[in-house]
Structure formats: structure tokens, C-alpha cells
Scaffold this motif. Structure first.
Motif, PDB file in Angstrom:
ATOM      1  N   ALA A 149      -7.615   9.998  16.829  1.00 35.21           N
ATOM      2  CA  ALA A 149      -8.830   9.091  16.878  1.00 35.21           C
ATOM      3  C   ALA A 149      -9.708   9.404  15.586  1.00 35.21           C
ATOM      4  O   ALA A 149      -9.786  10.218  15.204  1.00 35.21           O
ATOM      5  N   VAL A 150     -10.058   7.964  15.345  1.00 34.69           N
ATOM      6  CA  VAL A 150     -10.981   8.151  13.945  1.00 34.69           C
ATOM      7  C   VAL A 150     -12.279   7.034  14.244  1.00 34.69           C
ATOM      8  O   VAL A 150     -12.351   6.252  15.060  1.00 34.69           O
ATOM      9  N   SER A 151     -13.251   7.751  13.384  1.00 35.58           N
ATOM     10  CA  SER A 151     -14.468   6.748  13.506  1.00 35.58           C
ATOM     11  C   SER A 151     -14.793   6.388  12.051  1.00 35.58           C
ATOM     12  O   SER A 151     -15.859   5.758  11.729  1.00 35.58           O
ATOM     13  N   ILE A 152     -13.902   6.813  11.148  1.00 33.76           N
ATOM     14  CA  ILE A 152     -13.799   6.282   9.563  1.00 33.76           C
ATOM     15  C   ILE A 152     -12.603   5.362   9.134  1.00 33.76           C
ATOM     16  O   ILE A 152     -11.692   6.140   8.783  1.00 33.76           O
ATOM     17  N   PRO A 153     -12.427   4.410   9.561  1.00 30.64           N
ATOM     18  CA  PRO A 153     -11.179   3.616   9.319  1.00 30.64           C
ATOM     19  C   PRO A 153     -10.856   3.886   7.819  1.00 30.64           C
ATOM     20  O   PRO A 153      -9.656   3.625   7.511  1.00 30.64           O
ATOM     21  N   ARG A 154     -12.074   3.712   6.870  1.00 30.37           N
ATOM     22  CA  ARG A 154     -11.632   3.703   5.503  1.00 30.37           C
ATOM     23  C   ARG A 154     -10.585   4.562   4.998  1.00 30.37           C
ATOM     24  O   ARG A 154      -9.929   4.435   4.001  1.00 30.37           O
ATOM     25  N   SER A 198     -25.231  -3.032   9.961  1.00 25.93           N
ATOM     26  CA  SER A 198     -24.965  -1.778  10.336  1.00 25.93           C
ATOM     27  C   SER A 198     -23.635  -1.684  10.974  1.00 25.93           C
ATOM     28  O   SER A 198     -23.305  -2.669  11.519  1.00 25.93           O
ATOM     29  N   MET A 199     -23.202  -0.429  11.238  1.00 23.47           N
ATOM     30  CA  MET A 199     -21.950  -0.115  12.258  1.00 23.47           C
ATOM     31  C   MET A 199     -22.435  -0.184  13.283  1.00 23.47           C
ATOM     32  O   MET A 199     -23.694  -0.330  13.850  1.00 23.47           O
ATOM     33  N   ASN A 200     -21.632  -0.445  14.471  1.00 22.78           N
ATOM     34  CA  ASN A 200     -21.908  -0.566  15.879  1.00 22.78           C
ATOM     35  C   ASN A 200     -22.407   0.854  16.379  1.00 22.78           C
ATOM     36  O   ASN A 200     -22.463   1.954  15.955  1.00 22.78           O
ATOM     37  N   ASP A 234     -17.752  -3.299  12.691  1.00 24.55           N
ATOM     38  CA  ASP A 234     -17.093  -1.887  12.654  1.00 24.55           C
ATOM     39  C   ASP A 234     -16.237  -2.138  11.321  1.00 24.55           C
ATOM     40  O   ASP A 234     -15.451  -1.055  11.397  1.00 24.55           O
ATOM     41  N   GLU A 235     -16.267  -3.178  10.768  1.00 20.65           N
ATOM     42  CA  GLU A 235     -15.367  -3.227   9.501  1.00 20.65           C
ATOM     43  C   GLU A 235     -16.199  -3.246   8.237  1.00 20.65           C
ATOM     44  O   GLU A 235     -17.033  -3.935   7.801  1.00 20.65           O
ATOM     45  N   ASP A 273     -19.353  -7.795   2.739  1.00 22.52           N
ATOM     46  CA  ASP A 273     -19.455  -9.312   2.589  1.00 22.52           C
ATOM     47  C   ASP A 273     -20.626  -9.920   2.923  1.00 22.52           C
ATOM     48  O   ASP A 273     -21.285 -10.805   2.050  1.00 22.52           O
ATOM     49  N   LEU A 274     -21.311  -9.587   3.922  1.00 19.18           N
ATOM     50  CA  LEU A 274     -22.588  -9.844   4.442  1.00 19.18           C
ATOM     51  C   LEU A 274     -23.816  -9.552   3.538  1.00 19.18           C
ATOM     52  O   LEU A 274     -24.746 -10.489   3.194  1.00 19.18           O
ATOM     53  N   VAL A 275     -23.469  -8.528   3.083  1.00 16.92           N
ATOM     54  CA  VAL A 275     -24.843  -7.934   1.933  1.00 16.92           C
ATOM     55  C   VAL A 275     -24.619  -8.931   0.738  1.00 16.92           C
ATOM     56  O   VAL A 275     -25.575  -9.452   0.341  1.00 16.92           O
ATOM     57  N   ARG A 276     -23.421  -9.091   0.224  1.00 18.36           N
ATOM     58  CA  ARG A 276     -23.110 -10.104  -0.830  1.00 18.36           C
ATOM     59  C   ARG A 276     -23.845 -11.495  -0.593  1.00 18.36           C
ATOM     60  O   ARG A 276     -24.331 -12.042  -1.617  1.00 18.36           O
TER      61      ARG A 276
END
Length: 294
Positions: free
Chosen positions: A96-101, A190-192, A219-220, A226-229
């Protein structure tokens, strides 16, 4: 006292409803009721408080349920250990991960050395990962918040800087460094809620004296960038996000104050039997993170 009685009790305790438990177990309700009654008679105490047709686990039931859960946990782990000795089931790792990167490169590089191992991976919140570890339902978790719980080991792997990214035309875009309170009026992407990174960054904002105005949750990390850009807000981004990233986040700003860092760690349960494959992966994860050039 038989295992079947304990399994029936475990189901009734979880649902606190005799009819629903009977349906799930696919047995007749009168038969289930008699089984629970015999178990209570053997133990010499009631396990449920009964009011009309409502069931509620009482203090004796809660105490006994903890022991019953441990019984089935040990039996399950014993079965997994035997399967490995029989050369079955030893090639899967549940993570299980909370850091998909970090996951794709970590797993792909591991599989180059151990190609026969399979992964079952889930993206979970910190609270969910803690529950999965305590129930010994996963081998490991990788999280950005320390997980503390019964028989849980959480070992730090690395500490990284957290930056703020802003849209290209933002007034702060040409700055190299900022104080976090300078963006207290901004909309944040932000993240969820519930994910480790969100917990960490919300705490940074509290230290800076404000509650962030969250305009978008997700969570992506790629979507957030992209939203920041597109000028829809500012966002916190961890340093690890720039590793091998062909499309880096725009306008990275170092945060002078408060100190914005997070520690990534590996967690596992001492209750869960770890196969040789799992132990190899644990060692590999430690070595992998020790070589990350931050």
C-alpha cells in the motif's frame, strides 16, 4: 469450542445483526442464533447486549473478539508460511502506498532483479494503511506520515524538501524563495483529505498562521501540476516529483518559513509472516531510497 463457532461469532460481531450475518454465512438464522448461544454458554458470559431485535457487542464480546481476530490472523499467517515451504504463494508482495510517484521506477527496477515476483498494489490514505497493517492484510506500506500502531514497525527511508509551485504568470513566479504566509489568500490545489501529503501540508499552513483555501482536491500529481499551469491555484510539490520528470512542475519556489520537509518511511506488521521475497523487497527499498539524489 470450535473454529466454526468462532467464525460465526466474528461475523455477527462485525455486522451486529443476526439476519445479515446469517445471509452472509449462508446458513439459517435459527441455526446461527443457537451457535452463538452455545458459545456464550461455554464462555459463561453474554457476548452481546440484546434489545428487542438489536444486537450490540458488549465489553465481554469486544474483549473476546480481539482474541478471536488474533486466532484467525495466526491461522492465516500459518497457512501462508506453509504455502511458501511448498513453493506456492511466495512470489506475491502486497503493498500500500500514499506516494504513487515513487512506485513505477521502484517496482520496475526491483523486477529486473526478481522477475518472478508479482505485486498487488493499492493507493490508500494513512488511516487505511494503518488498519491494513494492524490486520496483517498487507506486507508493506510506503507513507509520508509515520504510522504508529500495535506491532507496527515504521522505518524512515529519506527526508525531502517540499516546494510551492505557482502559475507562470503569477506575481511570485520570478521569486526563488517565499515565506508561506505570503500565499495565505491564494487558492490551493491539493491532495485529497486523509492522504499523508495533505496532512503534512495542512500542518505547514497552520504553522504559517492560516487554513488553506482548497479549490481542488485530487490524487494525481500530474493533474495537480496541469491545473497550476492553467492558473487555477498554487500547490505544494515534494522534491521527489522532479526526479526523471520530463514535464516538471512550473515555477518552483523554496519555502523559507516554516521549514517544509517530509520523511518517507516503510511500514510493516510484526504479526504478518514475511516471505523471502518480501524480505528481499524490504532490503531493496532501503537501498533504493538511500541512492535517490536529493
Amino acid at each position: 469450542m470450535e473454529l466454526l463457532q468462532l467464525k460465526y461469532f466474528q461475523t455477527v460481531a462485525r455486522l451486529e445483526h443476526m439476519t445479515k450475518a446469517a445471509e452472509e454465512l449462508q446458513i439459517a438464522q435459527p441455526s446461527l442464533s443457537k451457535t452463538i448461544a452455545r458459545l456464550e454458554e461455554d464462555l459463561g458470559v453474554p457476548l452481546f447486549d440484546r434489545k428487542n431485535r438489536q444486537l450490540q457487542l458488549n465489553q465481554y464480546g469486544r474483549l473476546f473478539l480481539e482474541r478471536v481476530n488474533r486466532v484467525f490472523l495466526e491461522l492465516n499467517e500459518g497457512k501462508r508460511e506453509l504455502e511458501e515451504l511448498l513453493e506456492r504463494g511466495q512470489t506475491q508482495i502486497t503493498l500500500a502506498v500514499s506516494i504513487p510517484r515513487v512506485l513505477p521506477q521502484l517496482v520496475s527496477s526491483f523486477l529486473k532483479t526478481f522477475p518472478d515476483i508479482k505485486f498487488q498494489q493499492v493507493l490508500e490514505s494513512t488511516s487505511s494503511m494503518k488498519s491494513l497493517l494492524e490486520k496483517a492484510e498487507i506486507d508493506f506500506c510506503i507513507s509520508s506520515v509515520e504510522i504508529v500502531g500495535t506491532d507496527i514497525v515504521w522505518e524512515p527511508l529519506m527526508t525531502e524538501q517540499i516546494y510551492l509551485v505557482v502559475p507562470p504568470n503569477h506575481p511570485l513566479a520570478r521569486r526563488g524563495k517565499i515565506y508561506l504566509h505570503e500565499v495565505k489568500e491564494e487558492s490551493f490545489i491539493s491532495m485529497n483529505t486523509g492522504f499523508g501529503f495533505r496532512n503534512v501540508t495542512d500542518e505547514f499552513c497552520r504553522e504559517a498562521g492560516f487554513v488553506p483555501n482548497i479549490a481542488f482536491e485530487g490524487d494525481e500529481p500530474v493533474v495537480i501540476g496541469d491545473l497550476v499551469r492553467q492558473g487555477l491555484g498554487v500547490a505544494f510539490v515534494p522534491e521527489i516529483s522532479w526526479l526523471d520528470n520530463a514535464n516538471p512542475f512550473p515555477n518552483k519556489l523554496e519555502i523559507i518559513e516554516p521549514k517544509c520537509q517530509r520523511t518517507i518511511g516503510l511500514g510493516w506488521s510484526k504479526r504478518r509472516y514475511l516471505s523471502d521475497a518480501a524480505k528481499q523487497f524490504r532490503q531493496y527499498v532501503k537501498e533504493y531510497f538511500s541512492k535517490i539524489p536529493l
